[in-house]
Design a protein around this motif. Structure first.
Motif, PDB file in Angstrom:
ATOM      1  N   TYR A  14       0.840  -1.204   0.000  1.00 49.11           N
ATOM      2  CA  TYR A  14       0.000   0.000   0.000  1.00 49.11           C
ATOM      3  C   TYR A  14       0.874   1.254   0.000  1.00 49.11           C
ATOM      4  N   LEU A  15       1.877   1.289   0.863  1.00 51.91           N
ATOM      5  CA  LEU A  15       2.753   2.459   0.920  1.00 51.91           C
ATOM      6  C   LEU A  15       3.520   2.657  -0.383  1.00 51.91           C
ATOM      7  N   ASN A  16       3.932   1.576  -0.999  1.00 54.27           N
ATOM      8  CA  ASN A  16       4.625   1.667  -2.277  1.00 54.27           C
ATOM      9  C   ASN A  16       3.723   2.272  -3.352  1.00 54.27           C
ATOM     10  N   GLU A  17       2.444   1.980  -3.276  1.00 54.57           N
ATOM     11  CA  GLU A  17       1.483   2.523  -4.236  1.00 54.57           C
ATOM     12  C   GLU A  17       1.163   3.994  -3.962  1.00 54.57           C
ATOM     13  N   HIS A  18       1.719   4.540  -2.895  1.00 55.36           N
ATOM     14  CA  HIS A  18       1.516   5.943  -2.511  1.00 55.36           C
ATOM     15  C   HIS A  18       2.861   6.644  -2.339  1.00 55.36           C
ATOM     16  N   SER A  19       3.798   6.363  -3.210  1.00 57.18           N
ATOM     17  CA  SER A  19       5.137   6.942  -3.085  1.00 57.18           C
ATOM     18  C   SER A  19       5.182   8.401  -3.540  1.00 57.18           C
ATOM     19  N   ASP A  20       4.250   8.819  -4.375  1.00 56.27           N
ATOM     20  CA  ASP A  20       4.211  10.198  -4.845  1.00 56.27           C
ATOM     21  C   ASP A  20       3.595  11.101  -3.765  1.00 56.27           C
ATOM     22  N   ARG A  21       4.295  12.174  -3.410  1.00 53.62           N
ATOM     23  CA  ARG A  21       3.831  13.065  -2.343  1.00 53.62           C
ATOM     24  C   ARG A  21       2.496  13.718  -2.680  1.00 53.62           C
ATOM     25  N   GLN A  22       2.285  14.056  -3.935  1.00 51.16           N
ATOM     26  CA  GLN A  22       1.013  14.678  -4.318  1.00 51.16           C
ATOM     27  C   GLN A  22      -0.147  13.708  -4.125  1.00 51.16           C
ATOM     28  N   PRO A  79     -10.378  -3.968  -1.229  1.00 56.89           N
ATOM     29  CA  PRO A  79     -11.124  -2.827  -0.680  1.00 56.89           C
ATOM     30  C   PRO A  79     -10.984  -2.635   0.835  1.00 56.89           C
ATOM     31  N   LEU A  80     -11.059  -3.691   1.613  1.00 60.96           N
ATOM     32  CA  LEU A  80     -10.971  -3.532   3.065  1.00 60.96           C
ATOM     33  C   LEU A  80      -9.564  -3.134   3.500  1.00 60.96           C
ATOM     34  N   TYR A  81      -8.564  -3.845   3.011  1.00 59.79           N
ATOM     35  CA  TYR A  81      -7.186  -3.504   3.354  1.00 59.79           C
ATOM     36  C   TYR A  81      -6.832  -2.095   2.874  1.00 59.79           C
ATOM     37  N   SER A  82      -7.336  -1.710   1.720  1.00 62.37           N
ATOM     38  CA  SER A  82      -7.074  -0.379   1.201  1.00 62.37           C
ATOM     39  C   SER A  82      -7.680   0.691   2.103  1.00 62.37           C
ATOM     40  N   LEU A  83      -8.911   0.478   2.545  1.00 62.60           N
ATOM     41  CA  LEU A  83      -9.551   1.429   3.458  1.00 62.60           C
ATOM     42  C   LEU A  83      -8.776   1.512   4.770  1.00 62.60           C
ATOM     43  N   MET A  84      -8.359   0.373   5.271  1.00 58.21           N
ATOM     44  CA  MET A  84      -7.548   0.359   6.489  1.00 58.21           C
ATOM     45  C   MET A  84      -6.235   1.108   6.256  1.00 58.21           C
ATOM     46  N   GLY A  85      -5.627   0.879   5.098  1.00 56.64           N
ATOM     47  CA  GLY A  85      -4.375   1.550   4.770  1.00 56.64           C
ATOM     48  C   GLY A  85      -4.526   3.059   4.707  1.00 56.64           C
ATOM     49  N   ASP A  86      -5.665   3.519   4.180  1.00 56.50           N
ATOM     50  CA  ASP A  86      -5.917   4.964   4.117  1.00 56.50           C
ATOM     51  C   ASP A  86      -5.820   5.581   5.512  1.00 56.50           C
ATOM     52  N   TRP A  87      -6.477   4.938   6.478  1.00 57.51           N
ATOM     53  CA  TRP A  87      -6.525   5.525   7.820  1.00 57.51           C
ATOM     54  C   TRP A  87      -5.240   5.319   8.594  1.00 57.51           C
ATOM     55  N   VAL A  88      -4.526   4.230   8.370  1.00 59.70           N
ATOM     56  CA  VAL A  88      -3.211   4.045   9.003  1.00 59.70           C
ATOM     57  C   VAL A  88      -2.242   5.087   8.446  1.00 59.70           C
ATOM     58  N   MET A  89      -2.246   5.276   7.127  1.00 65.47           N
ATOM     59  CA  MET A  89      -1.371   6.279   6.525  1.00 65.47           C
ATOM     60  C   MET A  89      -1.736   7.679   7.033  1.00 65.47           C
ATOM     61  N   TYR A  90      -3.026   7.976   7.137  1.00 68.68           N
ATOM     62  CA  TYR A  90      -3.481   9.276   7.640  1.00 68.68           C
ATOM     63  C   TYR A  90      -2.915   9.518   9.037  1.00 68.68           C
ATOM     64  N   TRP A  91      -3.048   8.524   9.910  1.00 67.39           N
ATOM     65  CA  TRP A  91      -2.547   8.635  11.278  1.00 67.39           C
ATOM     66  C   TRP A  91      -1.025   8.798  11.289  1.00 67.39           C
ATOM     67  N   GLN A  92      -0.329   8.065  10.436  1.00 71.64           N
ATOM     68  CA  GLN A  92       1.130   8.171  10.381  1.00 71.64           C
ATOM     69  C   GLN A  92       1.567   9.533   9.837  1.00 71.64           C
ATOM     70  N   ILE A  93       0.788  10.122   8.954  1.00 69.72           N
ATOM     71  CA  ILE A  93       1.078  11.483   8.488  1.00 69.72           C
ATOM     72  C   ILE A  93       0.902  12.458   9.643  1.00 69.72           C
ATOM     73  N   LEU A  94      -0.181  12.321  10.397  1.00 75.99           N
ATOM     74  CA  LEU A  94      -0.400  13.197  11.550  1.00 75.99           C
ATOM     75  C   LEU A  94       0.716  13.067  12.585  1.00 75.99           C
ATOM     76  N   GLN A  95       1.253  11.876  12.733  1.00 78.74           N
ATOM     77  CA  GLN A  95       2.327  11.626  13.690  1.00 78.74           C
ATOM     78  C   GLN A  95       3.690  12.060  13.160  1.00 78.74           C
ATOM     79  N   GLY A  96       3.767  12.420  11.893  1.00 73.68           N
ATOM     80  CA  GLY A  96       5.042  12.811  11.299  1.00 73.68           C
ATOM     81  C   GLY A  96       5.891  11.637  10.842  1.00 73.68           C
TER      82      GLY A  96
END
Length: 100
Positions: A14-22, A79-96
């Motif tokens: 999931y993180l690899n599929e979101h390597s672009d900052r934009q 779909p489920l893992y992707s939704l979970m990944g969205d919120w884990v990534m969101y939280w990790q962004i908030l945490q820096g």
């Protein structure tokens, strides 16, 4: 894409599929708007606001994938893992832990 036995196994993909900052920024904006929509529904007592949640959430994320990342969202295959990944990534962004 192969099957994943657990979210822990899926998340590095999931993180690899979101390597672009934009793309990550688009996800962050969409997820934040989902929270705003949910809060608006709760504050106003109008549940119809909830219809906007998937539109803003997936809308921003999919634009991020098609325009910036140039890949197909994992939502279509996991779909489920992707939704979970969205919120884990969101939280990790908030945490820096993940940079925007």
């Amino acid at each position: 894409m192969s099957g994943y036995a657990s979210f822990r196994e899926f998340y590095p993909f999931y993180l690899n599929e979101h390597s672009d900052r934009q793309c990550r920024r688009m996800h962050f904006v969409g997820s934040t708007l989902v929270l705003v929509v949910i809060a608006t529904a709760l504050v106003t007592g109008h549940a119809w606001w909830l219809l906007a949640a998937p539109v803003v959430g997936y809308g921003f994320a999919w634009i991020g994938h098609y325009v910036f990342e140039k890949n197909r969202p994992a939502t279509f295959t996991h779909p489920l893992y992707s939704l979970m990944g969205d919120w884990v990534m969101y939280w990790q962004i908030l945490q820096g832990k993940i940079r925007l």
